[in-house]
Design a protein around this motif. Structure first.
Motif, PDB file in Angstrom:
ATOM      1  N   ASN A   1      -8.128   6.219  10.232  1.00 62.41           N
ATOM      2  CA  ASN A   1      -6.863   5.665  10.694  1.00 62.41           C
ATOM      3  C   ASN A   1      -5.940   5.521   9.495  1.00 62.41           C
ATOM      4  O   ASN A   1      -6.345   5.762   8.347  1.00 62.41           O
ATOM      5  CB  ASN A   1      -7.114   4.304  11.362  1.00 62.41           C
ATOM      6  CG  ASN A   1      -5.952   3.863  12.220  1.00 62.41           C
ATOM      7  OD1 ASN A   1      -4.884   4.470  12.206  1.00 62.41           O
ATOM      8  ND2 ASN A   1      -6.158   2.806  12.981  1.00 62.41           N
TER       9      ASN A   1
ATOM     10  N   THR B   1     -12.920  -5.767   9.267  1.00 62.45           N
ATOM     11  CA  THR B   1     -14.074  -5.170   8.602  1.00 62.45           C
ATOM     12  C   THR B   1     -15.334  -5.800   9.179  1.00 62.45           C
ATOM     13  O   THR B   1     -15.454  -7.032   9.231  1.00 62.45           O
ATOM     14  CB  THR B   1     -14.028  -5.406   7.083  1.00 62.45           C
ATOM     15  OG1 THR B   1     -12.822  -4.838   6.553  1.00 62.45           O
ATOM     16  CG2 THR B   1     -15.225  -4.778   6.398  1.00 62.45           C
TER      17      THR B   1
ATOM     18  N   LYS C   1      -6.322  -5.726   9.126  1.00 61.63           N
ATOM     19  CA  LYS C   1      -7.539  -4.948   8.908  1.00 61.63           C
ATOM     20  C   LYS C   1      -8.740  -5.775   9.343  1.00 61.63           C
ATOM     21  O   LYS C   1      -8.890  -6.936   8.952  1.00 61.63           O
ATOM     22  CB  LYS C   1      -7.673  -4.579   7.434  1.00 61.63           C
ATOM     23  CG  LYS C   1      -8.916  -3.751   7.104  1.00 61.63           C
ATOM     24  CD  LYS C   1      -9.010  -3.481   5.600  1.00 61.63           C
ATOM     25  CE  LYS C   1     -10.199  -2.630   5.242  1.00 61.63           C
ATOM     26  NZ  LYS C   1     -10.315  -2.408   3.780  1.00 61.63           N
TER      27      LYS C   1
ATOM     28  N   GLN D   1       3.024  -3.643   4.458  1.00 61.03           N
ATOM     29  CA  GLN D   1       2.858  -2.203   4.416  1.00 61.03           C
ATOM     30  C   GLN D   1       4.155  -1.550   3.966  1.00 61.03           C
ATOM     31  O   GLN D   1       5.239  -2.024   4.299  1.00 61.03           O
ATOM     32  CB  GLN D   1       2.462  -1.655   5.788  1.00 61.03           C
ATOM     33  CG  GLN D   1       1.221  -2.306   6.376  1.00 61.03           C
ATOM     34  CD  GLN D   1       0.002  -2.166   5.486  1.00 61.03           C
ATOM     35  OE1 GLN D   1      -0.161  -1.144   4.841  1.00 61.03           O
ATOM     36  NE2 GLN D   1      -0.846  -3.167   5.448  1.00 61.03           N
TER      37      GLN D   1
ATOM     38  N   TYR E   1       0.831  -1.177   0.000  1.00 58.73           N
ATOM     39  CA  TYR E   1       0.000   0.000   0.000  1.00 58.73           C
ATOM     40  C   TYR E   1       0.875   1.239   0.000  1.00 58.73           C
ATOM     41  O   TYR E   1       1.934   1.256   0.585  1.00 58.73           O
ATOM     42  CB  TYR E   1      -0.893   0.032   1.257  1.00 58.73           C
ATOM     43  CG  TYR E   1      -1.991  -0.985   1.234  1.00 58.73           C
ATOM     44  CD1 TYR E   1      -1.741  -2.298   1.648  1.00 58.73           C
ATOM     45  CD2 TYR E   1      -3.269  -0.653   0.814  1.00 58.73           C
ATOM     46  CE1 TYR E   1      -2.745  -3.239   1.641  1.00 58.73           C
ATOM     47  CE2 TYR E   1      -4.268  -1.596   0.802  1.00 58.73           C
ATOM     48  CZ  TYR E   1      -4.010  -2.888   1.222  1.00 58.73           C
ATOM     49  OH  TYR E   1      -5.003  -3.812   1.212  1.00 58.73           O
TER      50      TYR E   1
ATOM     51  N   ASP F   1      -7.335   3.614   6.287  1.00 62.63           N
ATOM     52  CA  ASP F   1      -8.787   3.524   6.141  1.00 62.63           C
ATOM     53  C   ASP F   1      -9.421   4.874   6.420  1.00 62.63           C
ATOM     54  O   ASP F   1      -8.862   5.734   7.095  1.00 62.63           O
ATOM     55  CB  ASP F   1      -9.394   2.424   7.024  1.00 62.63           C
ATOM     56  CG  ASP F   1      -9.082   2.604   8.499  1.00 62.63           C
ATOM     57  OD1 ASP F   1      -8.221   1.884   9.012  1.00 62.63           O
ATOM     58  OD2 ASP F   1      -9.704   3.492   9.133  1.00 62.63           O
TER      59      ASP F   1
ATOM     60  N   GLY G   1       0.198  -5.230   8.533  1.00 61.69           N
ATOM     61  CA  GLY G   1      -1.026  -4.653   9.057  1.00 61.69           C
ATOM     62  C   GLY G   1      -2.146  -5.663   9.111  1.00 61.69           C
ATOM     63  O   GLY G   1      -2.218  -6.582   8.292  1.00 61.69           O
TER      64      GLY G   1
ATOM     65  N   THR H   1      -8.098  -9.166   7.288  1.00 65.11           N
ATOM     66  CA  THR H   1      -7.160  -9.083   6.177  1.00 65.11           C
ATOM     67  C   THR H   1      -5.783  -8.748   6.725  1.00 65.11           C
ATOM     68  O   THR H   1      -5.630  -7.778   7.470  1.00 65.11           O
ATOM     69  CB  THR H   1      -7.578  -7.988   5.179  1.00 65.11           C
ATOM     70  OG1 THR H   1      -8.920  -8.214   4.746  1.00 65.11           O
ATOM     71  CG2 THR H   1      -6.644  -7.957   3.971  1.00 65.11           C
TER      72      THR H   1
ATOM     73  N   SER I   1     -14.355  -0.274   8.939  1.00 64.99           N
ATOM     74  CA  SER I   1     -13.151  -1.093   9.064  1.00 64.99           C
ATOM     75  C   SER I   1     -12.073  -0.312   9.789  1.00 64.99           C
ATOM     76  O   SER I   1     -12.168   0.914   9.950  1.00 64.99           O
ATOM     77  CB  SER I   1     -12.655  -1.542   7.691  1.00 64.99           C
ATOM     78  OG  SER I   1     -12.264  -0.431   6.915  1.00 64.99           O
ATOM     79  N   GLN I   2     -11.038  -1.031  10.216  1.00 60.77           N
ATOM     80  CA  GLN I   2      -9.913  -0.373  10.872  1.00 60.77           C
ATOM     81  C   GLN I   2      -8.661  -1.216  10.728  1.00 60.77           C
ATOM     82  O   GLN I   2      -8.712  -2.453  10.757  1.00 60.77           O
ATOM     83  CB  GLN I   2     -10.195  -0.137  12.359  1.00 60.77           C
ATOM     84  CG  GLN I   2      -9.142   0.741  13.035  1.00 60.77           C
ATOM     85  CD  GLN I   2      -9.512   1.081  14.459  1.00 60.77           C
ATOM     86  OE1 GLN I   2      -9.314   0.280  15.354  1.00 60.77           O
ATOM     87  NE2 GLN I   2     -10.063   2.278  14.667  1.00 60.77           N
ATOM     88  N   TRP I   3      -7.529  -0.518  10.554  1.00 56.45           N
ATOM     89  CA  TRP I   3      -6.212  -1.152  10.485  1.00 56.45           C
ATOM     90  C   TRP I   3      -5.470  -0.953  11.802  1.00 56.45           C
ATOM     91  O   TRP I   3      -5.651   0.050  12.490  1.00 56.45           O
ATOM     92  CB  TRP I   3      -5.362  -0.511   9.379  1.00 56.45           C
ATOM     93  CG  TRP I   3      -5.693  -0.911   7.981  1.00 56.45           C
ATOM     94  CD1 TRP I   3      -6.540  -0.268   7.133  1.00 56.45           C
ATOM     95  CD2 TRP I   3      -5.148  -2.013   7.247  1.00 56.45           C
ATOM     96  NE1 TRP I   3      -6.565  -0.905   5.911  1.00 56.45           N
ATOM     97  CE2 TRP I   3      -5.714  -1.979   5.955  1.00 56.45           C
ATOM     98  CE3 TRP I   3      -4.231  -3.025   7.553  1.00 56.45           C
ATOM     99  CZ2 TRP I   3      -5.401  -2.917   4.982  1.00 56.45           C
ATOM    100  CZ3 TRP I   3      -3.917  -3.954   6.585  1.00 56.45           C
ATOM    101  CH2 TRP I   3      -4.494  -3.908   5.317  1.00 56.45           C
TER     102      TRP I   3
END
Length: 362
Positions: free
Chosen positions: A215, A178, A176, A106, A2, A218, A174, A102, A224-226
Motif C-alpha cells: 500500500n 501494525t 498506520k 503525509q 514522509y 508500506d 495517515g 501510528t 502493517s498497513q496505512w
C-alpha cells in the motif's frame, strides 16, 4: 513527514476507501490430527488396522485492514482544535492480536483527498472505547488496540489541531496499523516478526506468515498497513473596499480635477478574499448615488490590485447580453434601478479583483 510513495495497481484506493472483506479461517495453534485406516482380508476374514496419528498445528496468517471512514475529507476551520478524522482497523489474522497505531502527517498528494499544503499540530491517535463511532474526549483514551479478535473491527480516531495560518487548505494525515503480539490484556505486545523463509515448517510450532498487501508507504507482507484522510479548510472571508477619485472636471480637465458639477468620478470596488478557501459565484451590485449620472460604457471588471483601479479589467458594455458576458467576468448597468452589476466568478485567496465604473456629478 514522509516522501516514500509506493502504489501497486488499485491497492491504494481499496485501502483508503473500501471496507475489508471478512473470512472465517482456522485459528492459529489449532491442532489438526488425522489417521488412516487400512482394511484387508486374510483367509476370507476381513481385517483392519489404523496408522499412527499425523499431527500439525495451524500457523499464524498475519493480515489486517486499515480504512478511512466516509470517503471524504474532514471540513475544518482555521485555528480549530481537536478536529477528528475517522478510520477502522480490522484484524484479518487468524488469531487474537494487539494492533499498534501510528498517526502522522503525509506529503503525498491523493487525488480523492487533495494536495497537501500544511501540517496539523498536536496529532494524537485514540481508539473508540464505547463503539459509538464518535470521538469522546476523556472517554476514548486508549492509544493502541488491545486483544482484537479475528475478523473484529474497531474505530480509531486521529485528533489534531489546525494552525491559525491564512491561505492553508489541505492537510493529509495517515493512520498506520501494525500487528503486535496478543495474549496479555492491558498491555501492548511486541510487533510480530515473520518466520524466516529459510526455516522449514515445523508441525509442532506456530510459524508467523505475513499476508498483507502492499500500500502507500508500506511494503508487501510487512505486517502493517496505512490508510489516509485529510483536513480541508473551505471557508472564505470576502470583503469589499470602495474608493472614489475625480478623474476630470470641465475647467481643470485632467490637472488636479475637482468634484464640481460636470466632473467625472471613478468608483473602484476591490474584492478581497482572506481565504483559505476559494470564494465562488462572487457578484457585486452598486446603486448609482443621487446627484450623479452613470457614464455609459465605463464598466471594467476583473482588474488586479487593492485600492484605486490603476489596472482595469475587462471592459463591459451596458447590457447583460453579448460576447462580453461570456468571458471570465461580466458586468452591466440596469437603467431601471440605476445599479451597476458585476460578476467575478471565483476570487482566489490573497488575489483581490476590482470592478470600476464612472459617473458625472449633476
Amino acid at each position: 513527514m514522509y516522501n516514500k510513495l509506493k502504489l501497486l495497481g488499485g491497492a491504494a484506493i481499496v485501502s483508503i476507501f473500501a471496507s475489508p472483506a471478512f473470512a472465517q479461517e482456522t485459528p492459529a495453534g489449532t491442532s489438526i490430527n488425522n489417521q488412516a485406516t487400512v482394511t484387508y482380508s486374510v483367509g476370507g476374514s476381513n481385517q483392519s488396522s489404523t496408522s499412527n496419528t499425523a499431527t500439525f498445528v495451524v500457523d499464524k496468517k498475519v493480515n489486517l485492514a486499515v480504512a478511512e471512514v466516509g470517503g471524504t475529507a474532514t471540513k475544518v476551520s482555521i485555528g480549530s482544535t481537536d478536529q477528528v478524522t475517522t478510520f477502522t482497523v480490522t484484524n484479518l489474522t487468524n488469531a487474537t492480536q494487539d494492533i499498534r497505531l501510528t498517526g502522522d502527517q503525509q506529503t503525498v498528494s491523493i487525488p480523492l483527498l487533495g494536495t497537501d499544503d500544511f501540517n496539523v499540530t498536536n496529532i494524537r491517535v485514540f481508539v473508540d472505547s464505547n463503539g459509538n463511532g464518535t470521538y469522546d474526549a476523556g472517554v476514548d483514551t486508549a492509544t493502541y488496540i488491545d486483544e482484537l479478535a479475528p475478523d473484529a473491527t474497531v474505530t480509531v480516531f486521529i485528533v489534531a489541531n489546525i494552525p491559525n495560518t491564512a491561505g492553508i487548505h489541505t492537510a493529509i494525515v495517515g493512520l498506520k496499523g501494525t500487528v503486535a503480539a496478543g495474549g496479555t490484556s492491558g498491555s501492548l505486545g511486541a510487533d510480530l516478526v515473520a518466520t524466516s523463509l529459510l526455516t522449514p515448517d515445523s508441525p509442532t510450532t506456530v510459524d508467523i506468515v505475513f499476508a498483507d498487501d502492499a500500500n502507500l508507504l508500506d511494503q508487501l507482507r510487512d505486517g502493517s498497513q496505512w490508510a489516509f484522510d485529510a483536513y480541508t479548510i473551505d471557508s472564505a472571508a470576502v470583503t469589499g473596499t470602495k474608493t472614489a477619485r475625480v478623474v476630470s472636471d470641465p475647467y481643470n480637465l485632467l490637472v488636479n480635477p475637482k468634484a464640481i458639477p460636470g466632473a467625472t468620478v471613478e468608483y473602484c470596488i476591490s474584492v478581497a478574499n482572506a481565504g483559505p478557501g476559494i470564494a465562488t459565484s462572487v457578484a457585486i451590485s452598486d446603486a448609482i448615488p443621487a446627484n450623479t449620472t452613470f457614464v455609459s460604457g465605463s464598466i471594467a471588471v476583473g482588474g488586479l490590485g487593492v485600492g484605486q483601479c490603476l489596472l482595469n479589467g475587462t471592459p463591459e458594455d451596458d447590457n447583460n447580453t453579448g460576447a462580453d458576458e461570456t468571458d471570465l467576468y461580466g458586468g452591466y448597468y440596469d437603467s431601471g434601478t440605476h445599479t451597476v452589476h458585476a460578476t467575478l466568478g471565483s476570487v482566489l485567496p490573497l488575489v483581490p479583483l476590482n470592478i470600476s465604473f464612472r459617473v458625472t456629478i449633476n
